[in-house]
Design an enzyme around this catalytic site. Structure first.
Site, PDB file in Angstrom:
ATOM      1  N   HIS A 282     -10.059  -5.389  -3.048  1.00 23.96           N
ATOM      2  CA  HIS A 282      -8.703  -5.579  -2.530  1.00 23.96           C
ATOM      3  C   HIS A 282      -8.795  -5.969  -1.068  1.00 23.96           C
ATOM      4  CE1 HIS A 282      -9.927  -1.359  -2.394  1.00 23.96           C
ATOM      5  NE2 HIS A 282      -9.280  -1.262  -1.242  1.00 23.96           N
ATOM      6  N   LEU A 283      -7.939  -6.901  -0.678  1.00 23.09           N
ATOM      7  CA  LEU A 283      -7.826  -7.314   0.721  1.00 23.09           C
ATOM      8  C   LEU A 283      -6.608  -6.618   1.307  1.00 23.09           C
ATOM      9  CD1 LEU A 283      -8.424 -11.186   0.382  1.00 23.09           C
ATOM     10  CD2 LEU A 283     -10.120  -9.340   0.519  1.00 23.09           C
ATOM     11  N   HIS A 284      -6.806  -5.938   2.436  1.00 23.87           N
ATOM     12  CA  HIS A 284      -5.684  -5.314   3.127  1.00 23.87           C
ATOM     13  C   HIS A 284      -5.087  -6.354   4.084  1.00 23.87           C
ATOM     14  CE1 HIS A 284      -6.871  -0.957   2.342  1.00 23.87           C
ATOM     15  NE2 HIS A 284      -8.037  -1.545   2.137  1.00 23.87           N
TER      16      HIS A 284
ATOM     17  N   ASN B 216     -12.911  -3.306   2.471  1.00 21.29           N
ATOM     18  CA  ASN B 216     -13.949  -2.282   2.569  1.00 21.29           C
ATOM     19  C   ASN B 216     -14.876  -2.382   1.371  1.00 21.29           C
ATOM     20  OD1 ASN B 216     -12.867  -1.094   4.968  1.00 21.29           O
ATOM     21  ND2 ASN B 216     -11.276  -0.146   3.717  1.00 21.29           N
TER      22      ASN B 216
ATOM     23  N   GLY C  62     -15.642   3.250   3.594  1.00 25.15           N
ATOM     24  CA  GLY C  62     -14.490   4.015   3.141  1.00 25.15           C
ATOM     25  C   GLY C  62     -13.789   3.427   1.936  1.00 25.15           C
ATOM     26  N   GLN C  63     -14.503   2.598   1.162  1.00 20.56           N
ATOM     27  CA  GLN C  63     -13.867   2.042  -0.044  1.00 20.56           C
ATOM     28  C   GLN C  63     -13.569   3.174  -1.013  1.00 20.56           C
ATOM     29  OE1 GLN C  63     -16.130  -0.918  -2.230  1.00 20.56           O
ATOM     30  NE2 GLN C  63     -14.365  -1.474  -3.499  1.00 20.56           N
ATOM     31  N   SER C  64     -12.289   3.315  -1.359  1.00 18.74           N
ATOM     32  CA  SER C  64     -11.894   4.412  -2.246  1.00 18.74           C
ATOM     33  C   SER C  64     -11.468   3.916  -3.620  1.00 18.74           C
ATOM     34  CB  SER C  64     -10.761   5.222  -1.609  1.00 18.74           C
ATOM     35  OG  SER C  64      -9.632   4.412  -1.381  1.00 18.74           O
TER      36      SER C  64
ATOM     37  N   ASP D 164       0.848  -1.194   0.000  1.00 15.59           N
ATOM     38  CA  ASP D 164       0.000   0.000   0.000  1.00 15.59           C
ATOM     39  C   ASP D 164       0.884   1.244   0.000  1.00 15.59           C
ATOM     40  OD1 ASP D 164      -3.227   0.513   0.986  1.00 15.59           O
ATOM     41  OD2 ASP D 164      -1.814   2.190   1.084  1.00 15.59           O
TER      42      ASP D 164
HETATM   43  P1  AMP Z   1      -9.811   1.334   0.353  1.00 12.01           P
HETATM   44  O1  AMP Z   1      -9.928   2.659   1.052  1.00 12.01           O
HETATM   45  O2  AMP Z   1     -10.180   0.151   1.188  1.00 12.01           O
HETATM   46  O3  AMP Z   1     -10.493   1.352  -0.993  1.00 12.01           O
HETATM   47  O4  AMP Z   1      -8.252   1.138   0.095  1.00 12.01           O
HETATM   48  C1  AMP Z   1      -7.584   1.655  -1.015  1.00 12.01           C
HETATM   49  C2  AMP Z   1      -6.126   1.597  -0.687  1.00 12.01           C
HETATM   50  O5  AMP Z   1      -5.399   1.774  -1.871  1.00 12.01           O
HETATM   51  C3  AMP Z   1      -5.666   2.672   0.302  1.00 12.01           C
HETATM   52  O6  AMP Z   1      -5.115   2.042   1.464  1.00 12.01           O
HETATM   53  C4  AMP Z   1      -4.621   3.458  -0.486  1.00 12.01           C
HETATM   54  O7  AMP Z   1      -3.540   3.880   0.320  1.00 12.01           O
HETATM   55  C5  AMP Z   1      -4.197   2.439  -1.528  1.00 12.01           C
HETATM   56  N1  AMP Z   1      -3.637   3.010  -2.745  1.00 12.01           N
HETATM   57  C6  AMP Z   1      -4.127   4.043  -3.464  1.00 12.01           C
HETATM   58  N2  AMP Z   1      -3.330   4.279  -4.530  1.00 12.01           N
HETATM   59  C7  AMP Z   1      -2.320   3.363  -4.479  1.00 12.01           C
HETATM   60  C8  AMP Z   1      -1.171   3.107  -5.274  1.00 12.01           C
HETATM   61  N3  AMP Z   1      -0.888   3.829  -6.382  1.00 12.01           N
HETATM   62  N4  AMP Z   1      -0.346   2.089  -4.909  1.00 12.01           N
HETATM   63  C9  AMP Z   1      -0.598   1.359  -3.801  1.00 12.01           C
HETATM   64  N5  AMP Z   1      -1.672   1.562  -3.005  1.00 12.01           N
HETATM   65  C10 AMP Z   1      -2.516   2.556  -3.331  1.00 12.01           C
END
Ligand code: AMP
Length: 119
Positions: A105-107, A92, A98-100, A30
């Site tokens: 994706h699995l953290h 998420n 808070g899914q962005s 990440d």
């Molecule tokens: P979520 O908020 O669960 O959708 O997680 C999205 C994750 O993607 C966040 O933890 C961000 O820090 C990560 N992220 C966004 N852009 C990148 C990138 N270019 N490379 C690696 N991780 C990223």
């Protein structure tokens, strides 16, 4: 999907910091780590959420879980039989979570103590 950040990583247009790759999954660090180990595990095929991939392709959903365990082992966070020191798996789905990035994706988080519930 050309407008999806993680699809652009899968296609090679953007180069993530890859820690593990299989035919159907990719794991990379990440960019904004929330723990000493913070790795994202994704399917190479685009699905928006974990529920979507589980419905469309249960085998792929299982492969994602296996990939997360393999990353945890690779990072020294614990084996399947002995989860020591331990790690957390988070995904998420949707705005209140808070899914962005709308590619499932699995953290994989570890390397420090974690409280529950998270903030
Ligand atoms: P979520 O908020 O669960 O959708 O997680 C999205 C994750 O993607 C966040 O933890 C961000 O820090 C990560 N992220 C966004 N852009 C990148 C990138 N270019 N490379 C690696 N991780 C990223």
């Amino acid at each position: 999907m050309s407008d999806c950040l993680f699809c652009r990583m899968v296609s090679g247009e953007i180069a993530p910091d890859v820690v593990r790759e299989t035919d159907r999954t990719l794991a990379f660090r990440d960019v904004n780590p929330q723990a000493p180990t913070h790795v994202l595990v994704i399917p190479k095929e685009h699905h928006a959420t974990v529920g979507a991939v589980a419905a469309a392709d249960p085998q792929l959903a299982a492969e994602l879980l296996g990939a997360a365990q393999a990353v945890a082992e690779q990072e020294g966070l614990g084996t399947a039989d002995s989860p020591e020191p331990g790690w957390r798996l988070v995904t998420n789905s949707g705005p209140q979570a808070g899914q962005s990035v709308h590619h499932v994706h699995l953290h994989v988080l570890g390397g420090r103590g974690m409280t529950w519930p998270p903030g």
